[in-house]
Design an enzyme around this catalytic site. Structure first.
Site, PDB file in Angstrom:
ATOM      1  N   ASP A  59       1.619  -1.698  -0.054  1.00  0.00           N
ATOM      2  CA  ASP A  59      -0.084   0.367  -0.037  1.00  0.00           C
ATOM      3  C   ASP A  59       0.930   0.960   0.377  1.00  0.00           C
ATOM      4  OD1 ASP A  59      -2.273   1.736   0.917  1.00  0.00           O
ATOM      5  OD2 ASP A  59      -1.682   1.801   2.267  1.00  0.00           O
ATOM      6  N   LEU A  60       0.243   2.393  -0.401  1.00  0.00           N
ATOM      7  CA  LEU A  60       1.038   3.712  -0.832  1.00  0.00           C
ATOM      8  C   LEU A  60       1.159   4.167   0.681  1.00  0.00           C
ATOM      9  CD1 LEU A  60       3.035   5.631  -1.936  1.00  0.00           C
ATOM     10  CD2 LEU A  60       1.249   6.777  -2.851  1.00  0.00           C
TER      11      LEU A  60
END
Length: 210
Positions: free
Chosen positions: A9-10
């Site tokens: 995920d960012l």
């Protein structure tokens, strides 16, 4: 099964966008609903898509609220985004060691590109799957499945890393192993309740696990 692919995920995982996201929600909601929302009220909005969040608040004004949120978010992006400890070194090491690495996020591509540029992480990633690339978002497995197809990767040899239950559930739904990050703004215990395969105290713990 040996892991050869790592998906991240960012926001809240690779880059510390928590304060930016919270500020963007408070700015938007205080315009529409003055003094109704406090910091604690918007923490649950971190993770779901903007469309999902604003639809639950006012279905008739979703697009204009998203527009307001993004304008504020992009204007203040570089001032409020920070790095997490050991992320850059870890991602750099994974790439050097030949791992397939990708990003799976519910952000639009424009915002993702801003974060990757600021954090200097962009050159390391083979694949970036954004909300623009899929019909369904995490926790649906579609975004992870798309990343795996693009990487030519097998879910049983993949680790999904994230700071939110959406990431853990999406990985489980796609058949990957999962790692929750203890620096999640929602707290370590919250993530542990979703039974990730691993909990990372700092990103470099990945190198020990792998």
């Amino acid at each position: 099964m040996k892991i050869n692919t790592v998906l991240f995920d960012l926001d809240g995982t690779l880059v510390n966008t928590n304060e930016l996201i919270i500020a963007s929600f408070l700015h938007t909601l205080n315009l529409y609903y003055p003094n109704r929302y406090q910091r604690a009220d918007v923490l649950p909005f971190i993770g779901p898509s903007l469309s999902e969040t604003f639809s639950s608040i006012d279905p008739a004004r979703v697009e204009e609220m998203i527009q307001c949120y993004r304008e504020y978010n992009h204007k203040h992006h570089d001032a409020l985004v920070e790095e997490f400890e050991t992320v850059y070194e870890t991602v750099e090491a994974l790439q050097k060691d030949g791992y397939k690495i990708g990003i799976v996020t519910t952000k639009v591509r424009q915002t993702v590109e801003m974060g990757l540029k600021l954090s200097r992480l962009k050159p390391f990633f083979d694949v970036v799957v954004t909300i623009d690339d899929v019909q369904k978002v995490k926790p649906d497995p579609e975004p992870i499945q798309k990343a795996l197809r693009l990487l030519g990767a097998n879910p049983s040899e993949t680790l999904m890393v994230g700071d939110n239950h959406h990431d853990i559930l999406a990985g489980q739904n796609a058949g990957t192993q999962t790692a929750g990050v203890a620096w999640s703004v929602k707290g370590r215990e919250y993530l542990e309740s979703y039974k990730p395969t691993y909990i990372l105290e700092k990103m470099s713990d990945l190198l020990t696990i792998l």
